[in-house]
Design an enzyme around this catalytic site. Structure first.
Site, PDB file in Angstrom:
ATOM      1  N   THR A 118       0.827  -1.211   0.000  1.00 13.81           N
ATOM      2  CA  THR A 118       0.000   0.000   0.000  1.00 13.81           C
ATOM      3  C   THR A 118       0.857   1.255   0.000  1.00 13.81           C
ATOM      4  OG1 THR A 118      -1.745  -1.157   1.225  1.00 13.81           O
ATOM      5  CG2 THR A 118      -1.807   1.243   1.247  1.00 13.81           C
ATOM      6  N   GLU A 119       1.919   1.230   0.767  1.00 18.46           N
ATOM      7  CA  GLU A 119       2.751   2.425   0.927  1.00 18.46           C
ATOM      8  C   GLU A 119       3.600   2.727  -0.304  1.00 18.46           C
ATOM      9  OE1 GLU A 119       2.884   4.646   3.190  1.00 18.46           O
ATOM     10  OE2 GLU A 119       1.988   3.824   4.998  1.00 18.46           O
ATOM     11  N   SER A 120       4.244   1.712  -0.851  1.00 20.45           N
ATOM     12  CA  SER A 120       5.244   1.974  -1.896  1.00 20.45           C
ATOM     13  C   SER A 120       5.154   1.053  -3.103  1.00 20.45           C
ATOM     14  CB  SER A 120       6.645   1.837  -1.290  1.00 20.45           C
ATOM     15  OG  SER A 120       6.887   0.482  -0.926  1.00 20.45           O
TER      16      SER A 120
END
Length: 270
Positions: free
Chosen positions: A170-172
């Site tokens: 989700t983040e990267s």
């Protein structure tokens, strides 16, 4: 010269051996001082390497793509490895100046600072998620190379491997060099302040980033008694906003973030 005879009236009052002087620093404090001394030497070494390579336009020259970026990474890594070895002796001098003792004589008792090791944290998903979101195949494939690091962080901080993977995706999207508009960095998108608090020196180092991110996520899960939604909200928007709104902040980005992480988690759990 005549011999001088001393009259000793009370044997118990006289020193029979040299007393040991107690250190003013605890073993844990000495360990922190040693770490800070080595970090200081690493910083100075990095500056020296940068100065030495200026005449050649850096380690990678001036023509290469992304030369400045990779120069910084390599200079920091080289300096870190040098300071972890014998180094230049700067850390020893700093440590001696502060403690009055030799760094080489430091005996550190290994204390398990992670009471949750090998004890998985209890996580509660309190609300259903919407949609049926799945990570891209490319990001899942990229993530595979970090499986060993994720497994290590999972065991160390007591949170599931798939939860760590879901946050990374989700983040990267499993991009180790990702940088957000807010300047969050690396696989788990750590802000500089968070990275520093978690002991991360290089956010673009996958090992440091994943361990730092997992450590912070575990901290948030403990803080909110296993409530995954609140822990993810704090990871995304900060615990200050969770406290301010007494729950999940009314930010579209944060709500979407929570929904995506949990969707990915359900997907990975099968």
């Amino acid at each position: 010269m005549e011999n001088l005879n001393l009259k000793i009236s009370n044997q118990s009052k006289h020193i029979t051996h040299t007393p040991e002087i107690a250190s003013k620093y605890s073993n844990e404090e000495k360990e922190k001082i040693a770490g800070a001394s080595k970090d200081f030497e690493s910083l100075l070494t990095s500056m020296m390497i940068k100065s030495m390579t200026q005449t050649t336009q850096g380690l990678f020259g001036s023509e290469g793509f992304g030369g400045d970026y990779f120069d910084t990474l390599f200079e920091g890594q080289i300096a870190s490895m040098m300071s972890k070895g014998k180094g230049l002796g700067i850390s020893e001098q700093v440590y001696r100046k502060i403690t009055g003792e030799e760094l080489n004589n430091l005996k550190i008792e290994k204390i398990d600072s992670n009471p949750f090791k090998n004890s998985p944290l209890k996580i509660n998903k309190t609300s259903p998620v919407s949609g049926n979101l799945k990570p891209s195949l490319g990001s899942v494939n990229r993530l595979e190379k970090y499986n060993d690091i994720i497994s290590s962080a999972s065991k160390k901080y007591g949170i599931g491997e798939n939860l760590i993977k879901s946050v990374i995706l989700t983040e990267s999207a499993a991009n180790p060099t990702a940088v957000s508009k807010a300047n969050a960095k690396g696989l788990m998108q750590l802000m500089d302040s968070t990275a520093q608090d978690m002991g991360v020196n290089n956010c673009f180092n996958p090992v440091e980033n994943i361990h730092g991110g997992a450590k912070y996520l575990a901290k948030m899960i403990r803080q909110y008694n296993g409530n995954l939604e609140l822990a993810l909200a704090a990871y995304n928007a900060g615990p200050g906003n969770v406290a301010k709104y007494d729950g999940i902040p009314p930010f579209k980005e944060t709500k979407n973030y929570i929904n995506r992480v949990i969707n990915y988690l359900n997907y990975l759990d099968g």
